[in-house]
Design a protein around this motif. Structure first.
Motif, PDB file in Angstrom:
ATOM      1  N   MET A   1       0.930  -1.173   0.005  1.00 34.41           N
ATOM      2  CA  MET A   1       0.066  -0.084  -0.062  1.00 34.41           C
ATOM      3  C   MET A   1       0.982   1.253  -0.055  1.00 34.41           C
ATOM      4  SD  MET A   1      -3.007   1.255   0.043  1.00 34.41           S
ATOM      5  CE  MET A   1      -4.167   2.538   0.289  1.00 34.41           C
ATOM      6  N   ILE A   2       2.114   1.129   0.781  1.00 32.29           N
ATOM      7  CA  ILE A   2       2.730   2.535   0.803  1.00 32.29           C
ATOM      8  C   ILE A   2       3.425   2.925  -0.249  1.00 32.29           C
ATOM      9  CG2 ILE A   2       4.631   1.172   1.651  1.00 32.29           C
ATOM     10  CD1 ILE A   2       3.412   4.673   2.996  1.00 32.29           C
ATOM     11  N   GLU A   3       3.864   1.679  -1.260  1.00 30.53           N
ATOM     12  CA  GLU A   3       4.388   1.991  -2.693  1.00 30.53           C
ATOM     13  C   GLU A   3       3.552   2.752  -3.448  1.00 30.53           C
ATOM     14  OE1 GLU A   3       4.133  -1.097  -1.324  1.00 30.53           O
ATOM     15  OE2 GLU A   3       6.074  -1.767  -0.470  1.00 30.53           O
ATOM     16  N   LYS A   4       2.354   2.785  -3.348  1.00 27.02           N
ATOM     17  CA  LYS A   4       1.229   3.376  -4.135  1.00 27.02           C
ATOM     18  C   LYS A   4       0.772   4.555  -3.352  1.00 27.02           C
ATOM     19  CE  LYS A   4       1.652  -0.311  -7.103  1.00 27.02           C
ATOM     20  NZ  LYS A   4       2.317  -0.046  -8.452  1.00 27.02           N
ATOM     21  N   TYR A   5       1.570   4.999  -2.366  1.00 20.85           N
ATOM     22  CA  TYR A   5       0.716   6.092  -1.674  1.00 20.85           C
ATOM     23  C   TYR A   5       0.265   7.494  -2.481  1.00 20.85           C
ATOM     24  CZ  TYR A   5       0.734   9.732   1.838  1.00 20.85           C
ATOM     25  OH  TYR A   5       0.500  11.090   2.501  1.00 20.85           O
ATOM     26  N   ASN A   6       1.369   7.634  -3.558  1.00 22.84           N
ATOM     27  CA  ASN A   6       1.015   8.885  -4.355  1.00 22.84           C
ATOM     28  C   ASN A   6      -0.360   8.754  -5.057  1.00 22.84           C
ATOM     29  OD1 ASN A   6       2.992  10.296  -3.452  1.00 22.84           O
ATOM     30  ND2 ASN A   6       4.342   9.578  -4.865  1.00 22.84           N
ATOM     31  N   LEU A   7      -0.564   7.492  -5.727  1.00 19.79           N
ATOM     32  CA  LEU A   7      -1.885   7.090  -6.570  1.00 19.79           C
ATOM     33  C   LEU A   7      -3.079   7.157  -5.424  1.00 19.79           C
ATOM     34  CD1 LEU A   7      -2.810   6.332  -9.101  1.00 19.79           C
ATOM     35  CD2 LEU A   7      -2.366   4.136  -8.646  1.00 19.79           C
ATOM     36  N   PHE A   8      -2.753   6.657  -4.242  1.00 23.64           N
ATOM     37  CA  PHE A   8      -3.765   6.493  -3.311  1.00 23.64           C
ATOM     38  C   PHE A   8      -4.499   8.050  -2.943  1.00 23.64           C
ATOM     39  CE2 PHE A   8      -5.429   6.584   1.109  1.00 23.64           C
ATOM     40  CZ  PHE A   8      -6.417   5.742   0.999  1.00 23.64           C
ATOM     41  N   LEU A   9      -3.666   8.907  -2.941  1.00 22.53           N
ATOM     42  CA  LEU A   9      -3.714  10.347  -2.581  1.00 22.53           C
ATOM     43  C   LEU A   9      -4.458  10.841  -3.790  1.00 22.53           C
ATOM     44  CD1 LEU A   9      -0.576  11.903  -0.994  1.00 22.53           C
ATOM     45  CD2 LEU A   9      -2.615  11.288   0.035  1.00 22.53           C
ATOM     46  N   LEU A  10      -4.191  10.737  -4.995  1.00 24.74           N
ATOM     47  CA  LEU A  10      -5.094  10.917  -6.330  1.00 24.74           C
ATOM     48  C   LEU A  10      -6.461  10.475  -6.263  1.00 24.74           C
ATOM     49  CD1 LEU A  10      -5.180  12.552  -9.089  1.00 24.74           C
ATOM     50  CD2 LEU A  10      -4.287  10.078  -9.760  1.00 24.74           C
ATOM     51  N   ILE A  11      -6.762   9.298  -5.786  1.00 24.85           N
ATOM     52  CA  ILE A  11      -7.953   8.547  -5.697  1.00 24.85           C
ATOM     53  C   ILE A  11      -8.887   9.151  -4.624  1.00 24.85           C
ATOM     54  CG2 ILE A  11      -9.122   6.724  -4.813  1.00 24.85           C
ATOM     55  CD1 ILE A  11      -7.154   4.989  -6.293  1.00 24.85           C
ATOM     56  N   CYS A  12      -8.180   9.525  -3.517  1.00 20.69           N
ATOM     57  CA  CYS A  12      -8.723  10.412  -2.354  1.00 20.69           C
ATOM     58  C   CYS A  12      -9.175  11.927  -2.918  1.00 20.69           C
ATOM     59  CB  CYS A  12      -7.827  10.550  -1.154  1.00 20.69           C
ATOM     60  SG  CYS A  12      -7.722   8.994  -0.198  1.00 20.69           S
ATOM     61  N   GLY A  13      -8.287  12.475  -3.657  1.00 18.03           N
ATOM     62  CA  GLY A  13      -8.548  13.793  -4.162  1.00 18.03           C
ATOM     63  C   GLY A  13      -9.707  13.732  -4.996  1.00 18.03           C
ATOM     64  N   ILE A  14      -9.816  12.727  -5.743  1.00 15.57           N
ATOM     65  CA  ILE A  14     -11.084  12.635  -6.688  1.00 15.57           C
ATOM     66  C   ILE A  14     -12.253  12.491  -5.746  1.00 15.57           C
ATOM     67  CG2 ILE A  14     -12.263  11.221  -8.516  1.00 15.57           C
ATOM     68  CD1 ILE A  14      -9.341  10.552  -9.448  1.00 15.57           C
ATOM     69  N   ALA A  15     -12.333  11.611  -5.032  1.00 16.57           N
ATOM     70  CA  ALA A  15     -13.221  11.409  -3.947  1.00 16.57           C
ATOM     71  C   ALA A  15     -14.035  12.472  -3.229  1.00 16.57           C
ATOM     72  CB  ALA A  15     -12.971  10.344  -2.859  1.00 16.57           C
ATOM     73  N   PHE A  16     -12.911  13.450  -2.689  1.00 18.44           N
ATOM     74  CA  PHE A  16     -13.095  14.789  -2.299  1.00 18.44           C
ATOM     75  C   PHE A  16     -13.784  15.718  -3.308  1.00 18.44           C
ATOM     76  CE2 PHE A  16      -9.342  14.011   0.687  1.00 18.44           C
ATOM     77  CZ  PHE A  16     -10.390  13.119   1.810  1.00 18.44           C
ATOM     78  N   LEU A  17     -13.408  15.837  -4.448  1.00 14.62           N
ATOM     79  CA  LEU A  17     -13.879  16.445  -5.579  1.00 14.62           C
ATOM     80  C   LEU A  17     -15.303  16.058  -5.785  1.00 14.62           C
ATOM     81  CD1 LEU A  17     -13.489  18.878  -7.520  1.00 14.62           C
ATOM     82  CD2 LEU A  17     -12.704  16.947  -9.178  1.00 14.62           C
ATOM     83  N   LEU A  18     -15.382  14.712  -5.787  1.00 16.36           N
ATOM     84  CA  LEU A  18     -16.894  14.285  -5.718  1.00 16.36           C
ATOM     85  C   LEU A  18     -17.848  14.853  -4.799  1.00 16.36           C
ATOM     86  CD1 LEU A  18     -16.298  10.373  -7.092  1.00 16.36           C
ATOM     87  CD2 LEU A  18     -17.195  12.257  -8.668  1.00 16.36           C
ATOM     88  N   GLY A  19     -17.402  14.922  -3.603  1.00 15.26           N
ATOM     89  CA  GLY A  19     -18.197  15.470  -2.531  1.00 15.26           C
ATOM     90  C   GLY A  19     -18.360  16.620  -2.564  1.00 15.26           C
ATOM     91  N   ALA A  20     -17.557  17.655  -3.024  1.00 12.75           N
ATOM     92  CA  ALA A  20     -17.797  19.178  -3.112  1.00 12.75           C
ATOM     93  C   ALA A  20     -18.577  19.359  -4.291  1.00 12.75           C
ATOM     94  CB  ALA A  20     -16.332  19.741  -3.741  1.00 12.75           C
ATOM     95  N   LEU A  21     -18.695  18.485  -5.509  1.00 12.63           N
ATOM     96  CA  LEU A  21     -19.503  18.971  -6.496  1.00 12.63           C
ATOM     97  C   LEU A  21     -20.748  18.110  -6.354  1.00 12.63           C
ATOM     98  CD1 LEU A  21     -16.978  18.781  -9.366  1.00 12.63           C
ATOM     99  CD2 LEU A  21     -17.703  20.709  -8.268  1.00 12.63           C
ATOM    100  N   PHE A  22     -20.970  17.278  -5.475  1.00 11.70           N
ATOM    101  CA  PHE A  22     -22.065  16.340  -5.602  1.00 11.70           C
ATOM    102  C   PHE A  22     -23.504  17.064  -5.527  1.00 11.70           C
ATOM    103  CE2 PHE A  22     -25.281  14.366  -2.966  1.00 11.70           C
ATOM    104  CZ  PHE A  22     -25.644  12.999  -3.637  1.00 11.70           C
ATOM    105  N   PRO A  23     -23.621  18.171  -4.567  1.00  7.70           N
ATOM    106  CA  PRO A  23     -24.922  18.918  -4.619  1.00  7.70           C
ATOM    107  C   PRO A  23     -25.192  19.543  -5.888  1.00  7.70           C
ATOM    108  CG  PRO A  23     -23.441  19.619  -2.468  1.00  7.70           C
ATOM    109  CD  PRO A  23     -22.729  18.819  -3.694  1.00  7.70           C
ATOM    110  N   VAL A  24     -24.084  19.844  -6.582  1.00 11.50           N
ATOM    111  CA  VAL A  24     -24.663  20.621  -7.998  1.00 11.50           C
ATOM    112  C   VAL A  24     -24.733  19.388  -8.963  1.00 11.50           C
ATOM    113  CG1 VAL A  24     -23.571  21.912  -9.797  1.00 11.50           C
ATOM    114  CG2 VAL A  24     -23.169  22.251  -7.378  1.00 11.50           C
ATOM    115  N   ILE A  25     -24.300  18.451  -9.186  1.00  8.17           N
ATOM    116  CA  ILE A  25     -24.278  17.398 -10.228  1.00  8.17           C
ATOM    117  C   ILE A  25     -25.470  16.506 -10.186  1.00  8.17           C
ATOM    118  CG2 ILE A  25     -23.295  15.520 -11.568  1.00  8.17           C
ATOM    119  CD1 ILE A  25     -20.616  16.775 -11.073  1.00  8.17           C
ATOM    120  N   PHE A  26     -25.632  16.058  -8.745  1.00  7.28           N
ATOM    121  CA  PHE A  26     -26.725  15.027  -8.500  1.00  7.28           C
ATOM    122  C   PHE A  26     -27.956  15.589  -7.744  1.00  7.28           C
ATOM    123  CE2 PHE A  26     -22.884  12.696  -9.119  1.00  7.28           C
ATOM    124  CZ  PHE A  26     -23.182  11.855  -9.798  1.00  7.28           C
TER     125      PHE A  26
END
Length: 415
Positions: free
Chosen positions: A1-26
């Motif tokens: 898991m630690i070897e893919k840490y940066n990619l995991f951060l990218l996935i979390c960033g996308i998830a947070f962006l989904l949370g921010a845009l959720f009230p508008v899109i859905f």
């Protein structure tokens, strides 16, 4: 898991962006944010083939501590936003759900766990205990609104107060399951003396002390924040929310009581001081945003765990699905109707309150905490993780699609 840490951060960033845009899109759909984020995590876990398997049996301590933080922040947020004063008439539905519905759920799931899945007695009781509480995190979308905004109807208030209190009240049964598993692992018999010790210490003392600690911390901190010496100074809401959480939780655990109960009670006691003050709104906003970020992180990881389980062909029998739907669509609603019978509430309100018993992150915390004690067999632990994961996933989608419709059926009036 630690070897893919940066990619995991990218996935979390996308998830947070989904949370921010959720009230508008859905905005105009029945899709809930937990549904979206757990689906995103599930796809990532299934397609991210180079990621090492997220085995909950090997990462129990990490799961316990992460989910513990999320639940604590959620409990503070729930306590702060309740406008309803403390009166028997208004809190009676909540008390009935806690004293009637929750024990019914624990008993029914323990029986199903014992006979349907072949769990040991301790593991069966644990299954009932971890699935009984309504989750304060995933249930936030059906709870009351921010402080002093009005519209605090009976269903939303009851679900909010139930979620705030039953997380702590499930702990005695978790401890009972742990004690039984410990005794049986040592080849001993569970005696009446052990049962009496459990009742006096784990039920009476820990619940009572948790309530007292919560009241003291909430009232004392409110006197500090709203004193005449601080009225002209802007006190950071972030510091206050975190201090309220950690002081109540830390002190309660120090005196061997239930920290979850203490945190919710402390937040509610703080809320009842200077009820009309706008500062409560600021505290609620900070707690809500913090809860949302932490919830997104946990749901994405939970989805990835489920996705990797599908990829690894983890065996799921038909009994898991039958039991999950039975619990969510029959046991909880029937238990809720039994508890609310005799109260002067419209049938639509009774049905909404009974049906919306969302299961989620609190279950993950209790399960990981109990299994980390080391008294449950690996075979039972694996079954427990599989059953609880399917129940949570099913709850996220069933309640996510039905919650808004059920609440729209109820009279939109303050109690």
């Amino acid at each position: 898991m630690i070897e893919k840490y940066n990619l995991f951060l990218l996935i979390c960033g996308i998830a947070f962006l989904l949370g921010a845009l959720f009230p508008v899109i859905f905005k105009r759909t029945s899709i809930s944010l937990p549904m979206l984020q757990v689906s995103f995590g599930l796809m990532m876990g299934y397609w991210w083939t180079s990621l090492s398997f997220l085995d909950p049996l090997d990462n129990g301590l990490l799961i316990e501590k992460l989910t513990e933080i999320v639940v604590l922040v959620s409990l503070v947020g729930a306590g702060i936003k309740i406008d309803t004063e403390l009166s028997w008439r208004l809190w009676r539905p909540t008390v009935r759900l806690l004293l009637i519905t929750m024990p019914i759920g624990i008993f029914a799931m323990a029986v199903l766990g014992y006979y349907a899945f072949g769990l040991s007695l301790g593991a069966a009781i644990l299954l009932g205990a971890v699935l009984a509480p309504t989750d304060p995190v995933l249930a936030s979308s059906i709870q009351v609104g921010p402080p002093n905004t009005g519209g605090e109807d009976t269903p939303r208030f009851t679900l909010t107060s139930e979620a705030g209190l039953n997380d702590g009240l499930a702990f005695p049964f978790v401890y009972l399951a742990i004690k039984i598993a410990e005794v049986f692992s040592e080849g001993k018999a569970f005696t009446y003396e052990m049962l009496w010790s459990w009742f006096t210490h784990d039920v009476l003392w820990k619940i009572g002390a948790g309530v007292v600690v919560g009241v003291l911390v909430g009232k004392i901190l409110a006197k500090v924040v709203f004193s005449k010496h601080t009225r002209e100074t802007t006190i950071s809401q972030g510091y206050v929310v975190i201090a309220l959480t950690l002081l109540a939780y830390g002190l309660a655990e120090y005196v061997h009581s239930y920290g979850f109960i203490a945190v919710f009670v402390a937040a509610f006691a703080f809320r009842r001081s200077e009820c009309e003050h706008t500062y409560h709104q600021k505290l609620h906003d900070f707690a809500e945003q913090s809860e949302g970020l932490l919830m997104s992180l946990v749901l994405v990881i939970f989805g990835m765990f489920l996705g990797q389980g599908l990829q690894a062909d983890v065996e799921l029998t038909w009994r898991v699905y039958i039991v999950s739907f039975t619990f969510l669509l029959l046991i909880r609603p029937i238990g809720g109707f039994i508890a609310l019978s005799g109260l002067n509430l419209p049938h639509t309100e009774k049905y909404a309150i009974s049906a919306l018993g969302i299961r989620g992150i609190g279950t993950l915390y209790y399960l990981s905490y109990a299994l980390n004690q080391g008294f449950f067999a690996d075979e039972d632990a694996l079954k427990l993780w599989i059953v609880c994961s399917i129940v949570i996933l099913t709850s996220i989608f069933i309640h996510g699609l039905s919650a808004s419709r059920l609440l729209k059926m109820t009279p939109n009036k303050q109690h």
